[in-house]
Motif scaffolding. Structure first.
Motif, PDB file in Angstrom:
ATOM      1  N   ALA A 118       0.834  -1.212   0.000  1.00 40.88           N
ATOM      2  CA  ALA A 118       0.000   0.000   0.000  1.00 40.88           C
ATOM      3  C   ALA A 118       0.863   1.256   0.000  1.00 40.88           C
ATOM      4  CB  ALA A 118      -0.928  -0.004   1.218  1.00 40.88           C
ATOM      5  N   ARG A 119       2.075   1.155   0.564  1.00 40.75           N
ATOM      6  CA  ARG A 119       2.973   2.323   0.603  1.00 40.75           C
ATOM      7  C   ARG A 119       3.803   2.446  -0.686  1.00 40.75           C
ATOM      8  NH1 ARG A 119       5.044   3.653   6.724  1.00 40.75           N
ATOM      9  NH2 ARG A 119       3.107   3.098   7.795  1.00 40.75           N
ATOM     10  N   GLY A 120       3.563   1.543  -1.641  1.00 38.92           N
ATOM     11  CA  GLY A 120       4.225   1.664  -2.945  1.00 38.92           C
ATOM     12  C   GLY A 120       5.546   0.924  -3.063  1.00 38.92           C
ATOM     13  N   ALA A 121       5.888   0.108  -2.055  1.00 40.90           N
ATOM     14  CA  ALA A 121       7.175  -0.611  -2.095  1.00 40.90           C
ATOM     15  C   ALA A 121       7.089  -1.840  -3.005  1.00 40.90           C
ATOM     16  CB  ALA A 121       7.568  -1.051  -0.677  1.00 40.90           C
ATOM     17  N   ASN A 122       8.258  -2.326  -3.432  1.00 43.22           N
ATOM     18  CA  ASN A 122       8.356  -3.651  -4.042  1.00 43.22           C
ATOM     19  C   ASN A 122       8.445  -4.646  -2.883  1.00 43.22           C
ATOM     20  OD1 ASN A 122       8.577  -2.472  -6.558  1.00 43.22           O
ATOM     21  ND2 ASN A 122      10.815  -2.532  -6.563  1.00 43.22           N
ATOM     22  N   VAL A 123       7.693  -5.745  -2.968  1.00 48.31           N
ATOM     23  CA  VAL A 123       7.651  -6.674  -1.837  1.00 48.31           C
ATOM     24  C   VAL A 123       7.855  -8.112  -2.298  1.00 48.31           C
ATOM     25  CG1 VAL A 123       6.276  -7.556   0.102  1.00 48.31           C
ATOM     26  CG2 VAL A 123       6.096  -5.143  -0.543  1.00 48.31           C
ATOM     27  N   THR A 124       8.811  -8.795  -1.688  1.00 46.89           N
ATOM     28  CA  THR A 124       8.962 -10.240  -1.870  1.00 46.89           C
ATOM     29  C   THR A 124       8.278 -10.934  -0.705  1.00 46.89           C
ATOM     30  OG1 THR A 124      11.016 -10.132  -3.134  1.00 46.89           O
ATOM     31  CG2 THR A 124      10.607 -12.171  -1.926  1.00 46.89           C
ATOM     32  N   LEU A 125       7.358 -11.851  -1.034  1.00 49.09           N
ATOM     33  CA  LEU A 125       6.583 -12.562  -0.009  1.00 49.09           C
ATOM     34  C   LEU A 125       7.060 -14.012   0.043  1.00 49.09           C
ATOM     35  CD1 LEU A 125       4.402 -10.726  -1.944  1.00 49.09           C
ATOM     36  CD2 LEU A 125       3.009 -11.170   0.059  1.00 49.09           C
ATOM     37  N   VAL A 126       7.525 -14.442   1.210  1.00 46.78           N
ATOM     38  CA  VAL A 126       8.070 -15.791   1.357  1.00 46.78           C
ATOM     39  C   VAL A 126       7.228 -16.594   2.357  1.00 46.78           C
ATOM     40  CG1 VAL A 126      10.143 -17.154   1.885  1.00 46.78           C
ATOM     41  CG2 VAL A 126      10.387 -14.769   1.114  1.00 46.78           C
ATOM     42  N   ALA A 127       6.830 -17.798   1.970  1.00 44.49           N
ATOM     43  CA  ALA A 127       6.135 -18.741   2.878  1.00 44.49           C
ATOM     44  C   ALA A 127       5.856 -20.016   2.078  1.00 44.49           C
ATOM     45  CB  ALA A 127       4.837 -18.154   3.441  1.00 44.49           C
ATOM     46  N   ALA A 142      -2.336  -7.607  -4.806  1.00 44.53           N
ATOM     47  CA  ALA A 142      -2.509  -6.180  -4.472  1.00 44.53           C
ATOM     48  C   ALA A 142      -1.360  -5.335  -5.004  1.00 44.53           C
ATOM     49  CB  ALA A 142      -2.627  -6.015  -2.949  1.00 44.53           C
ATOM     50  N   GLY A 143      -0.242  -5.999  -5.338  1.00 38.03           N
ATOM     51  CA  GLY A 143       0.922  -5.220  -5.786  1.00 38.03           C
ATOM     52  C   GLY A 143       1.288  -5.434  -7.241  1.00 38.03           C
ATOM     53  N   ALA A 144       0.579  -6.363  -7.916  1.00 42.02           N
ATOM     54  CA  ALA A 144       0.860  -6.688  -9.330  1.00 42.02           C
ATOM     55  C   ALA A 144       2.358  -6.888  -9.551  1.00 42.02           C
ATOM     56  CB  ALA A 144       0.280  -5.622 -10.237  1.00 42.02           C
ATOM     57  N   GLU A 145       2.963  -6.112 -10.447  1.00 45.39           N
ATOM     58  CA  GLU A 145       4.377  -6.354 -10.792  1.00 45.39           C
ATOM     59  C   GLU A 145       5.342  -5.921  -9.687  1.00 45.39           C
ATOM     60  OE1 GLU A 145       3.562  -2.242 -11.741  1.00 45.39           O
ATOM     61  OE2 GLU A 145       2.419  -4.078 -12.134  1.00 45.39           O
ATOM     62  N   ARG A 146       4.821  -5.250  -8.649  1.00 45.70           N
ATOM     63  CA  ARG A 146       5.697  -4.863  -7.532  1.00 45.70           C
ATOM     64  C   ARG A 146       5.853  -5.975  -6.502  1.00 45.70           C
ATOM     65  NH1 ARG A 146       3.793  -1.450  -4.359  1.00 45.70           N
ATOM     66  NH2 ARG A 146       1.734  -1.056  -5.233  1.00 45.70           N
ATOM     67  N   ALA A 147       5.174  -7.122  -6.734  1.00 46.66           N
ATOM     68  CA  ALA A 147       5.244  -8.222  -5.778  1.00 46.66           C
ATOM     69  C   ALA A 147       5.926  -9.446  -6.403  1.00 46.66           C
ATOM     70  CB  ALA A 147       3.844  -8.582  -5.314  1.00 46.66           C
ATOM     71  N   HIS A 148       6.753 -10.108  -5.606  1.00 46.97           N
ATOM     72  CA  HIS A 148       7.449 -11.314  -6.048  1.00 46.97           C
ATOM     73  C   HIS A 148       7.150 -12.404  -5.021  1.00 46.97           C
ATOM     74  CE1 HIS A 148      10.625 -13.849  -7.666  1.00 46.97           C
ATOM     75  NE2 HIS A 148      11.221 -13.871  -6.501  1.00 46.97           N
ATOM     76  N   VAL A 149       6.624 -13.536  -5.495  1.00 51.29           N
ATOM     77  CA  VAL A 149       6.230 -14.615  -4.589  1.00 51.29           C
ATOM     78  C   VAL A 149       7.305 -15.690  -4.550  1.00 51.29           C
ATOM     79  CG1 VAL A 149       4.601 -16.546  -4.348  1.00 51.29           C
ATOM     80  CG2 VAL A 149       3.734 -14.235  -4.750  1.00 51.29           C
ATOM     81  N   VAL A 150       7.698 -16.079  -3.343  1.00 53.38           N
ATOM     82  CA  VAL A 150       8.643 -17.181  -3.165  1.00 53.38           C
ATOM     83  C   VAL A 150       7.959 -18.243  -2.307  1.00 53.38           C
ATOM     84  CG1 VAL A 150      10.837 -17.912  -2.141  1.00 53.38           C
ATOM     85  CG2 VAL A 150      10.677 -15.677  -3.283  1.00 53.38           C
ATOM     86  N   ASN A 176      17.047 -10.250  -8.305  1.00 50.21           N
ATOM     87  CA  ASN A 176      16.943 -10.116  -9.765  1.00 50.21           C
ATOM     88  C   ASN A 176      15.571  -9.571 -10.161  1.00 50.21           C
ATOM     89  OD1 ASN A 176      19.510 -11.042 -10.173  1.00 50.21           O
ATOM     90  ND2 ASN A 176      18.905 -13.176 -10.515  1.00 50.21           N
ATOM     91  N   ALA A 177      14.543 -10.000  -9.423  1.00 53.55           N
ATOM     92  CA  ALA A 177      13.175  -9.585  -9.770  1.00 53.55           C
ATOM     93  C   ALA A 177      12.883  -8.144  -9.363  1.00 53.55           C
ATOM     94  CB  ALA A 177      12.169 -10.533  -9.112  1.00 53.55           C
ATOM     95  N   LEU A 178      13.312  -7.763  -8.145  1.00 52.44           N
ATOM     96  CA  LEU A 178      12.835  -6.479  -7.593  1.00 52.44           C
ATOM     97  C   LEU A 178      13.959  -5.551  -7.132  1.00 52.44           C
ATOM     98  CD1 LEU A 178       9.753  -7.702  -5.463  1.00 52.44           C
ATOM     99  CD2 LEU A 178       9.722  -6.733  -7.763  1.00 52.44           C
ATOM    100  N   GLY A 179      15.216  -5.913  -7.387  1.00 46.80           N
ATOM    101  CA  GLY A 179      16.329  -5.040  -7.002  1.00 46.80           C
ATOM    102  C   GLY A 179      16.911  -5.418  -5.646  1.00 46.80           C
ATOM    103  N   PRO A 180      17.981  -4.716  -5.236  1.00 44.59           N
ATOM    104  CA  PRO A 180      18.635  -5.039  -3.962  1.00 44.59           C
ATOM    105  C   PRO A 180      17.656  -4.961  -2.781  1.00 44.59           C
ATOM    106  CG  PRO A 180      19.903  -3.408  -5.187  1.00 44.59           C
ATOM    107  CD  PRO A 180      18.610  -3.585  -5.921  1.00 44.59           C
ATOM    108  N   ILE A 181      17.824  -5.859  -1.842  1.00 50.05           N
ATOM    109  CA  ILE A 181      16.916  -5.891  -0.682  1.00 50.05           C
ATOM    110  C   ILE A 181      17.242  -4.712   0.240  1.00 50.05           C
ATOM    111  CG2 ILE A 181      16.214  -7.207   1.372  1.00 50.05           C
ATOM    112  CD1 ILE A 181      16.948  -9.775  -0.268  1.00 50.05           C
TER     113      ILE A 181
END
Ligand SMILES: NC(=O)c1ccc[n+]([C@@H]2O[C@H](COP(=O)([O-])OP(=O)(O)OC[C@H]3O[C@@H](n4cnc5c(N)ncnc54)[C@H](OP(=O)(O)O)[C@@H]3O)[C@@H](O)[C@H]2O)c1
Length: 252
Positions: free
Chosen positions: A22-31, A43-51, A70-75
């Motif tokens: 919601a704050r506009g960040a790129n987010v990697t979700l791991v679980a 909710a984040g479309a291309e700003r979200a990466h699922v692991v 590689n997907a969303l840039g340096p953590i």
């Protein structure tokens, strides 16, 4: 900004992932639960990466880091949130289950932090967020292995802050008290119902997620939530005295 949230498929981790999206960040979700992760990531479309990874699996636990960068840039922010809880008599806990908890709740965040720090330190920026527990300050009877893991994580987290500050890296240690979630409901159900604990202050994942994101932005050292439990940090002995007397017996 690229934020990684472990344990992003439910509860506190889901709320933190949603808050950052919601704050506009790129987010990697791991679980492990793919469908949950994909639903939240939508909710984040291309700003979200699922692991989809079982962090208790030694190979899978760290194999995703390169792919996420590689997907969303340096953590920029690593949120060590994934965790499990065992509420049981110490002597009745299966040792394999206890080792799994110690691995997931303590070894995995420490290892992930050291791996990600090696990337943050040369860049001179980054934040590590460790979701510990009030159990680190006020150990709860009936949570023998969980108390040990969370106290270990909190101690490591608090001590790391000054060590990495000169490299431009910040550390936020999070101490949730009861916060509505699957883990919290299962833990509560393991105790006999008692008037003393039925109405304890209980927070929501959404409010905690906002406090965590604000603490990262404002470089606050720690988050204690619900705020009522802040007294436990300053009066740990009084809190332990009360917990020892007020914690209801375990069922069974
Ligand atoms: N809720 C509270 O009252 C409370 C209080 C103090 C501390 N905490 C801490 O807050 C954190 C989040 O807990 P929660 O309350 O939000 O519980 P939750 O809803 O049960 O969430 C736990 C998360 O951890 C993930 N996870 C569990 N085992 C995993 C594994 N082997 N590999 C990858 N991910 C795994 C789960 O995802 P999958 O099942 O999809 O893998 C889930 O996303 C935990 O560290 C917990 O100890 C919670």
């Amino acid at each position: 900004m690229h934020v990684v949230v472990t344990g992003a498929s439910s509860g506190i981790g889901e709320a933190i992932a949603r808050e950052y999206l919601a704050r506009g960040a790129n987010v990697t979700l791991v679980a492990r639960r793919k469908e949950h992760l994909e639903r939240i990531a939508a909710a984040g479309a291309e700003r979200a990466h699922v692991v989809v990874a079982d962090l208790a699996d030694a190979e899978a636990a760290w194999a995703w880091i390169d792919g996420a960068e590689n997907a969303l840039g340096p953590i920029d922010v690593l949120v060590n949130n994934a965790g499990i809880q065992i509420v049981k008599h110490a002597t009745e806990t299966d040792w394999a289950a206890a080792e799994r908890l110690l691995h997931l709740d303590l070894h995995v965040p420490l290892r992930l932090t050291t791996l990600v720090l090696r990337r943050m330190i040369p860049r001179g920026t980054g934040t590590i967020v460790d979701v510990a527990s009030m159990a680190a300050i006020a150990p709860t009877p009936g949570m023998y292995f969980y108390n040990a893991a969370k106290a270990g994580l909190a101690a490591a987290s608090e001590g790391l802050r000054a060590e990495v500050k000169k490299h431009g890296v910040h550390v936020v240690t999070v101490y949730p008290g009861p916060v509505t979630s699957e883990l919290e409901a299962a833990g509560r159900a393991a105790y006999e119902d008692a008037a003393a604990t039925r109405n304890v202050p209980t927070g929501t994942p959404e409010v905690l997620a906002r406090l965590v994101a604000d603490a990262v932005a404002k470089k606050r050292p720690r988050v204690i939530y619900p705020r009522t439990y802040g007294f436990a940090r300053h009066f740990p002995n009084a809190t332990r005295w009360a917990l020892d007397r007020l914690t209801p017996p375990l069922k069974g």
